[in-house]
Design a protein around this motif. Structure first.
Motif, PDB file in Angstrom:
ATOM      1  N   MET A  60       3.394   9.882  -7.723  1.00 56.23           N
ATOM      2  CA  MET A  60       2.711  10.057  -6.364  1.00 56.23           C
ATOM      3  C   MET A  60       2.046   8.617  -6.643  1.00 56.23           C
ATOM      4  O   MET A  60       1.602   8.136  -5.319  1.00 56.23           O
ATOM      5  N   GLY A  61       1.651   7.931  -7.728  1.00 57.72           N
ATOM      6  CA  GLY A  61       0.753   6.768  -7.653  1.00 57.72           C
ATOM      7  C   GLY A  61       1.742   5.615  -7.190  1.00 57.72           C
ATOM      8  O   GLY A  61       1.064   4.808  -6.554  1.00 57.72           O
ATOM      9  N   ARG A  62       3.067   5.658  -7.181  1.00 57.64           N
ATOM     10  CA  ARG A  62       3.653   4.708  -6.983  1.00 57.64           C
ATOM     11  C   ARG A  62       4.082   4.827  -5.324  1.00 57.64           C
ATOM     12  O   ARG A  62       4.113   3.895  -4.564  1.00 57.64           O
ATOM     13  N   ARG A  64       3.162   6.242  -2.558  1.00 56.09           N
ATOM     14  CA  ARG A  64       1.969   7.016  -2.176  1.00 56.09           C
ATOM     15  C   ARG A  64       2.132   7.585  -0.681  1.00 56.09           C
ATOM     16  O   ARG A  64       0.992   8.160  -0.154  1.00 56.09           O
ATOM     17  N   ASN A  65       3.206   7.370  -0.094  1.00 52.09           N
ATOM     18  CA  ASN A  65       3.515   8.075   1.242  1.00 52.09           C
ATOM     19  C   ASN A  65       3.997   9.478   1.074  1.00 52.09           C
ATOM     20  O   ASN A  65       4.055  10.221   1.990  1.00 52.09           O
ATOM     21  N   GLU A  66       4.236   9.785  -0.201  1.00 49.83           N
ATOM     22  CA  GLU A  66       4.762  11.281  -0.485  1.00 49.83           C
ATOM     23  C   GLU A  66       3.445  12.270  -0.620  1.00 49.83           C
ATOM     24  O   GLU A  66       2.486  12.033  -1.341  1.00 49.83           O
ATOM     25  N   SER A  67       3.601  13.363  -0.216  1.00 49.68           N
ATOM     26  CA  SER A  67       2.511  14.384  -0.525  1.00 49.68           C
ATOM     27  C   SER A  67       2.663  14.836  -1.666  1.00 49.68           C
ATOM     28  O   SER A  67       3.686  14.774  -2.258  1.00 49.68           O
ATOM     29  N   ALA A  71       6.354  15.012  -3.580  1.00 44.98           N
ATOM     30  CA  ALA A  71       6.526  14.441  -4.556  1.00 44.98           C
ATOM     31  C   ALA A  71       7.285  15.305  -5.641  1.00 44.98           C
ATOM     32  O   ALA A  71       8.049  15.025  -6.577  1.00 44.98           O
ATOM     33  N   PHE A  72       6.530  16.430  -5.896  1.00 48.33           N
ATOM     34  CA  PHE A  72       7.286  17.537  -6.768  1.00 48.33           C
ATOM     35  C   PHE A  72       8.501  17.680  -6.477  1.00 48.33           C
ATOM     36  O   PHE A  72       9.566  17.998  -7.588  1.00 48.33           O
ATOM     37  N   ARG A  73       8.957  17.927  -5.388  1.00 45.61           N
ATOM     38  CA  ARG A  73      10.305  18.295  -4.987  1.00 45.61           C
ATOM     39  C   ARG A  73      11.283  17.231  -5.305  1.00 45.61           C
ATOM     40  O   ARG A  73      12.427  17.267  -5.847  1.00 45.61           O
ATOM     41  N   ASN A  74      10.985  15.814  -5.015  1.00 48.24           N
ATOM     42  CA  ASN A  74      11.613  14.566  -5.324  1.00 48.24           C
ATOM     43  C   ASN A  74      12.025  14.450  -6.655  1.00 48.24           C
ATOM     44  O   ASN A  74      12.964  14.130  -7.092  1.00 48.24           O
ATOM     45  N   GLY A 269      -5.061   3.049   2.842  1.00 45.59           N
ATOM     46  CA  GLY A 269      -6.625   3.543   3.174  1.00 45.59           C
ATOM     47  C   GLY A 269      -6.991   4.073   2.056  1.00 45.59           C
ATOM     48  O   GLY A 269      -6.418   3.840   0.792  1.00 45.59           O
ATOM     49  N   VAL A 270      -8.417   4.269   2.032  1.00 51.23           N
ATOM     50  CA  VAL A 270      -9.162   4.633   0.718  1.00 51.23           C
ATOM     51  C   VAL A 270      -8.430   5.674  -0.118  1.00 51.23           C
ATOM     52  O   VAL A 270      -8.354   5.898  -1.320  1.00 51.23           O
ATOM     53  N   LYS A 271      -7.970   6.734   0.678  1.00 52.01           N
ATOM     54  CA  LYS A 271      -7.213   7.902   0.124  1.00 52.01           C
ATOM     55  C   LYS A 271      -5.972   7.641  -0.616  1.00 52.01           C
ATOM     56  O   LYS A 271      -5.715   8.298  -1.672  1.00 52.01           O
ATOM     57  N   GLY A 272      -5.545   6.384  -0.541  1.00 53.16           N
ATOM     58  CA  GLY A 272      -4.401   5.802  -1.315  1.00 53.16           C
ATOM     59  C   GLY A 272      -4.755   5.689  -2.872  1.00 53.16           C
ATOM     60  O   GLY A 272      -3.944   6.017  -3.773  1.00 53.16           O
ATOM     61  N   LEU A 273      -6.071   5.425  -3.214  1.00 59.63           N
ATOM     62  CA  LEU A 273      -6.662   5.208  -4.308  1.00 59.63           C
ATOM     63  C   LEU A 273      -6.788   6.881  -5.222  1.00 59.63           C
ATOM     64  O   LEU A 273      -6.920   6.868  -6.334  1.00 59.63           O
ATOM     65  N   PHE A 274      -6.676   7.878  -4.159  1.00 59.67           N
ATOM     66  CA  PHE A 274      -6.638   9.212  -4.699  1.00 59.67           C
ATOM     67  C   PHE A 274      -5.507   9.732  -4.658  1.00 59.67           C
ATOM     68  O   PHE A 274      -5.375  10.949  -5.067  1.00 59.67           O
ATOM     69  N   GLN A 275      -4.398   9.208  -4.438  1.00 57.37           N
ATOM     70  CA  GLN A 275      -3.056   9.750  -4.371  1.00 57.37           C
ATOM     71  C   GLN A 275      -2.468  10.056  -5.633  1.00 57.37           C
ATOM     72  O   GLN A 275      -2.507   9.562  -6.700  1.00 57.37           O
TER      73      GLN A 275
END
Length: 306
Positions: A60-62, A64-67, A71-74, A269-275
């Motif tokens: 998810m950190g890499r 960041r477009n995945e929920s 990400a879990f499914r992938n 966005g800022v939310k990317g820092l908390f992905q």
């Protein structure tokens, strides 16, 4: 005279000699048993739920477009349940070394800090930060290899990745994102130890009305869960670390921690820092229970006392 002779025999007898040596060992701060306990607990943490949370969080950190769910499914699609333990080899090396370093340094600093009269919360912050920084020397290469395994080519083995990186950049090639790792580790364990000590103190007053009371196992575990949860505030450092290491593994241009964070904010966005905060929360709680609450429970059970 007879009572005096008996008193002297008691003071010099084998039992009291043992007690004296134990007292001397406690006064030293560090304990060699922490060098055994640390790797054992850290490896158990990683081999159980630690690795799945680590792999999930790293993806998810890499990407960041995945929920969180995507990400879990992938991860699962890449190799079933075994994919959540990808990179376990280097992770076990990391866990064994950093576990010994963390516990010996952290517990030693904590012991000295408390005996010097430092507030328990502040002592926990100082001890956690010191132990976390000490870990960076061994964590850089290992986290780099785990990140590469999760975000890079699935056809490349760990040893092939080691050979490729060493041929291209030497030893320094294994330390991209080193600043982010240092900030992450210092704030990780300062927060986990500090918050947990603060919650333990509050629990002593709340449940026992005595700041010197001994908490039950259940209360200690609950304090660890709260402390581990609160420690996730520093997640932006983790996102920066993952991005920097993933870029280095894939041969992209190097960026320092500030520039990586700026890039993440620009793209997501800022939310990317908390992905990836959900698996990070799970990992934070799990590691706190093993490396903050666990050592205390084990030390109490073995009579290693504070």
């Amino acid at each position: 005279p007879r009572l005096e002779r008996e008193r002297r025999r008691e003071m010099t007898g084998p039992f009291n000699t043992t007690v004296a040596f134990a007292a001397m060992e406690r006064r030293k701060g560090g304990d060699w048993r922490d060098l055994v306990l640390g790797p054992t607990l850290q490896c158990l943490e990683a081999a159980s739920l630690g690795m799945p949370f680590e792999v999930w969080k790293t993806r998810m950190g890499r990407f960041r477009n995945e929920s969180t769910v995507t990400a879990f499914r992938n991860v699962y699609k890449e190799g079933g349940i075994k994919a959540f333990w990808k990179g376990t080899g280097p992770k076990m090396v990391e866990s064994a070394t950093k576990g010994a370093i963390l516990l010996y340094a952290k517990e030693g600093i904590l012991t000295y800090s408390l005996r010097s009269g430092l507030d328990p919360t502040l002592a926990g912050i100082v001890a956690g930060a010191g132990g976390g920084i000490c870990q960076v020397s061994v964590m850089g290469p290992c986290t780099f290899l785990v990140t590469g395994a999760v975000t890079g080519s699935s056809n490349e083995s760990t040893m092939q990745r080691v050979s490729r990186v060493y041929r291209a950049n030497g030893i320094s090639g294994f330390y991209p994102g080193g600043t982010a790792i240092a900030f992450r580790q210092a704030t990780n364990w300062a927060s986990r130890q500090g918050f947990t000590e603060a919650v333990r103190y509050r629990f002593k007053l709340l449940f026992h009305n005595d700041e010197n009371a001994k908490l039950t196992t259940r209360e200690n575990i609950l304090a660890g869960i709260v402390g581990g949860s609160l420690s996730c505030w520093n997640h932006p450092f983790e996102v920066a670390r993952i991005e920097a290491q993933a870029r280095a593994d894939q041969g992209q241009s190097k960026l320092n921690m500030i520039r990586v964070m700026q890039m993440v904010v620009k793209e997501n966005g800022v939310k990317g820092l908390f992905q990836g905060i959900v698996p990070r929360w799970g990992l934070g709680v799990w590691q706190t229970l093993f490396m903050v609450t666990g050592p205390k429970l084990v030390r109490d059970a073995l009579g290693m006392g504070e």
